[in-house]
Motif scaffolding. Structure first.
Motif, short mmCIF file in Angstrom:
data_model
loop_
_atom_site.label_atom_id
_atom_site.label_comp_id
_atom_site.label_asym_id
_atom_site.label_seq_id
_atom_site.Cartn_x
_atom_site.Cartn_y
_atom_site.Cartn_z
N GLY A 123 0.52 -1.36 -0.10
CA GLY A 123 -0.07 -0.03 0.05
C GLY A 123 0.89 1.21 0.17
N TYR A 124 1.98 1.04 -0.32
CA TYR A 124 2.95 2.48 -0.12
C TYR A 124 2.72 3.30 -1.28
CZ TYR A 124 6.58 0.75 3.40
OH TYR A 124 6.85 0.47 4.50
N PHE A 125 1.80 2.91 -2.53
CA PHE A 125 1.77 3.89 -3.59
C PHE A 125 0.46 4.27 -3.67
CE2 PHE A 125 4.78 0.81 -5.91
CZ PHE A 125 6.23 1.48 -5.16
N ASP A 126 -0.68 3.87 -2.63
CA ASP A 126 -2.06 4.13 -2.38
C ASP A 126 -2.42 5.59 -2.50
OD1 ASP A 126 -2.35 1.53 -2.97
OD2 ASP A 126 -3.08 0.97 -0.77
N GLN A 127 -3.11 6.18 -3.12
CA GLN A 127 -3.60 7.38 -3.00
C GLN A 127 -4.28 7.94 -1.88
OE1 GLN A 127 -3.09 9.97 -5.03
NE2 GLN A 127 -2.02 8.64 -6.57
N ASP A 128 -4.65 6.99 -0.91
CA ASP A 128 -5.28 7.15 0.54
C ASP A 128 -4.25 7.63 1.26
OD1 ASP A 128 -7.53 6.27 -0.38
OD2 ASP A 128 -7.37 4.28 0.23
N HIS A 129 -2.84 7.22 1.23
CA HIS A 129 -1.85 7.67 2.00
C HIS A 129 -1.18 9.01 1.68
CE1 HIS A 129 -2.13 4.11 4.32
NE2 HIS A 129 -2.00 3.17 2.87
N LYS A 130 -1.51 9.65 0.13
CA LYS A 130 -0.80 10.72 -0.18
C LYS A 130 -1.21 11.84 0.67
CE LYS A 130 0.93 8.25 -3.55
NZ LYS A 130 2.34 8.17 -3.62
N LYS A 131 -0.56 12.88 1.26
CA LYS A 131 -0.57 13.89 1.87
C LYS A 131 -0.71 15.13 0.84
CE LYS A 131 3.05 13.01 4.19
NZ LYS A 131 2.88 11.55 4.11
N ASN A 132 -1.64 15.97 1.40
CA ASN A 132 -2.02 17.25 0.37
C ASN A 132 -0.59 18.20 0.36
OD1 ASN A 132 -4.58 16.45 -0.36
ND2 ASN A 132 -5.06 17.29 1.62
N ILE A 133 -0.29 18.60 -0.74
CA ILE A 133 0.67 19.66 -0.80
C ILE A 133 0.26 21.21 -0.41
CG2 ILE A 133 2.48 20.66 -2.39
CD1 ILE A 133 2.77 17.84 -1.78
N PRO A 134 0.69 21.81 0.45
CA PRO A 134 0.15 23.27 0.92
C PRO A 134 0.30 24.04 -0.22
CG PRO A 134 2.42 22.96 1.92
CD PRO A 134 1.95 21.32 1.22
N VAL A 135 -0.92 25.14 -0.55
CA VAL A 135 -0.75 25.66 -1.63
C VAL A 135 0.06 26.77 -1.23
CG1 VAL A 135 -2.68 27.42 -2.68
CG2 VAL A 135 -3.48 25.28 -1.88
N TYR A 136 0.08 27.39 -0.08
CA TYR A 136 1.37 28.61 0.08
C TYR A 136 2.00 28.11 1.33
CZ TYR A 136 -2.99 30.90 -2.31
OH TYR A 136 -3.82 31.07 -3.42
N PRO A 137 3.22 27.53 0.84
CA PRO A 137 4.00 26.90 1.98
C PRO A 137 4.84 28.15 2.65
CG PRO A 137 4.91 26.36 -0.12
CD PRO A 137 3.54 27.08 -0.39
N GLN A 138 5.20 28.00 3.77
CA GLN A 138 5.85 28.99 4.69
C GLN A 138 7.33 28.47 4.79
OE1 GLN A 138 3.90 29.97 8.33
NE2 GLN A 138 1.96 30.29 7.12
N HIS A 139 7.65 27.39 4.77
CA HIS A 139 9.14 26.98 4.98
C HIS A 139 9.04 25.64 4.43
CE1 HIS A 139 12.64 26.43 8.18
NE2 HIS A 139 13.04 26.49 6.86
N ILE A 140 10.14 25.56 3.34
CA ILE A 140 10.34 24.49 2.53
C ILE A 140 11.86 24.13 2.75
CG2 ILE A 140 10.59 23.62 0.09
CD1 ILE A 140 8.76 25.52 -0.75
N GLY A 141 11.91 22.50 3.03
CA GLY A 141 13.13 21.94 3.13
C GLY A 141 13.72 21.17 1.73
#
Length: 450
Positions: A123-141
């Motif tokens: 289940g590593y590739f399942d869409q249910d485990h995908k987290k949303n990408i923030p629209v307006y990020p404040q701090h990117i690593g």
């Protein structure tokens, strides 16, 4: 008998179904050498795959061979992924090639496919485990090599598109034996600091060996377990790694990852201008509509002659009150009549009245029953008297009261004829109250019988 024989077509179709339903033949991995290679004008490739002992006819259709990164040639050793099927017109099995690569990287490719299948089942590739990408990020690593071209492309693109975001480069090895551990440490370090809301991991293009650290299972696990959303940007657009499948978003290049990570300030400004124009237009229309409504209200009868309107409404109210009173009276009267009718019905169905009526019915039935009993008793009594009279007439004792007697022989049998006895025989004669012992002196015939 001929029904047991199959046609060649039926036999071939049966064998083809067997091949098509065999799970071991639906996906096979074959290593061999290309011979008799031919590219058809429609783009299909026809070839023979052989080794030292045997060969198999093969075909790779145009839809599958468009993604090949090399040109197949006779004598080239390759690694093939495909399925086995039957070509019905010739009744022969052949290999349908889906993927093909030079044998030089076959081991890595097989390891890649095996890990990919394993992680997919988990289940590593399942869409249910995908987290949303923030629209307006404040701090990117940014987890990559601090000296590579990829990090410069990412930083330049992000600062150009969205300069207000904070950027932190987390140094990591992206090639070599220790690269996988270095990438895992970078992901864990970013998760330990709660101020990151987005991570970008990646590097520039290279061979499959150079990109292999992003195909390691430990890296895939670290990406999957990360609480911070991750964008994978490994190699060029044609390069695909396990990290791309596990990450929350795959970017074809590091520059594309930067574009996907942040919005464009130019686009945001244009969007704000559009919103401003839209809001201004909306407010203007609302003010214009409200002004028209206010003008109509100002010219309305209610505002020009409020006292007359109040008097009119007072009269209407009086009429409504009068109608309401009449309706109430009518309703009350109707309810009273219904109540009276229900009361009469209740009285007529009162239990006491029903009991009295039932008592009268019982008395009437009792009288009828008594009358019937009397009639039946009288009738039966008359019948009984008649029966008694008949029985009396038939009673031998009643006959004997009239002077008759009954003779018996010594054995107690009734003598009905002179033939039943003889002279000097002793007999008994039964009278009503006595028994006479007699001896027969003579037997004479009764003259009256004549």
């Amino acid at each position: 008998m001929t029904e047991q024989y199959l046609t060649v077509t039926a036999l071939t179709k049966y064998i083809k179904r067997k091949f098509d339903t065999d799970p071991h033949l639906n996906r096979v991995f074959v290593r061999g050498e290309i011979s008799n290679f031919k590219r058809h004008s429609r783009g299909h490739m026809y070839l023979t795959i052989k080794d030292d002992q045997t060969r198999v006819q093969s075909v790779m259709f145009a839809g599958n061979n468009r993604s090949l990164k090399f040109n197949p040639e006779n004598g080239m050793k390759v690694l093939i992924t495909g399925n086995i099927g039957v070509f019905e017109p010739y009744g022969q099995y052949q290999l349908y090639i889906q993927q093909m690569e030079p044998d030089g990287i076959g081991a890595l490719y097989l390891a890649f496919e095996q890990l990919k299948g394993k992680l997919a089942k988990q289940g590593y590739f399942d869409q249910d485990h995908k987290k949303n990408i923030p629209v307006y990020p404040q701090h990117i690593g940014i987890i990559t090599s601090p000296t590579g071209a990829a990090v410069r492309d990412i930083i330049t693109t992000i600062k150009r598109r969205y300069p207000i975001v904070n950027l932190t480069v987390i140094p990591a090895l992206v090639q070599g034996v220790n690269a996988a551990d270095s990438i895992v440490n970078g992901i864990e370090q970013a998760n330990d600091h709660t101020d990151f809301d987005l991570l970008i991991i990646g590097r520039g293009g290279g061979s499959i060996e150079e990109l292999w650290s992003f195909n390691e299972e430990k890296v895939a696990q670290a990406i999957f377990q990360s609480e911070v959303p991750i964008i994978s940007a490994v190699g060029h657009e044609t390069d695909t790694t396990i990290s791309d499948f596990v990450s929350d978003l795959r970017a074809p290049t590091p520059t594309s990852a930067a574009e996907l990570a942040v919005p464009s300030q130019i686009e945001l400004k244009e969007k704000l201008l559009q919103i401003n124009r839209s809001q201004t237009r909306l407010i203007t229309n609302m003010l214009h509509t409200s002004s028209q409504q206010l003008g109509r209200l100002n010219q309305s009868y209610a505002f020009r002659y409020p006292e007359q309107l109040v008097n009119q409404k007072e009269q209407e109210l009086d009429k409504l009150v009068e109608r309401l009173n009449k309706a109430l009276q009518f309703t009350v009267k109707k309810k009273d009549d219904a109540l009276l009718n229900n009361k009469k019905r209740l009285i007529s169905h009162h239990p006491e009245r029903q009991i009295q009526s039932a008592k009268k019915q019982i008395i009437h039935v009792q009288k009828q029953l008594q009358s019937r009993i009397s009639l039946i008793t009288e009738k039966k009594s008359t019948q009984m008297v008649t029966f008694i009279d008949k029985l009396t007439l038939l009673n031998p004792l009643e006959i004997m009261k009239r002077g008759y007697a009954i003779p018996y022989d010594q054995k107690g049998n009734i003598i009905k004829s002179g033939l039943q006895t003889s002279k000097n025989e002793l007999i008994e004669v039964k009278l009503l109250n006595e028994v006479l012992a007699c001896r027969i002196e003579d037997i004479k015939e009764d003259a009256t019988d004549e």
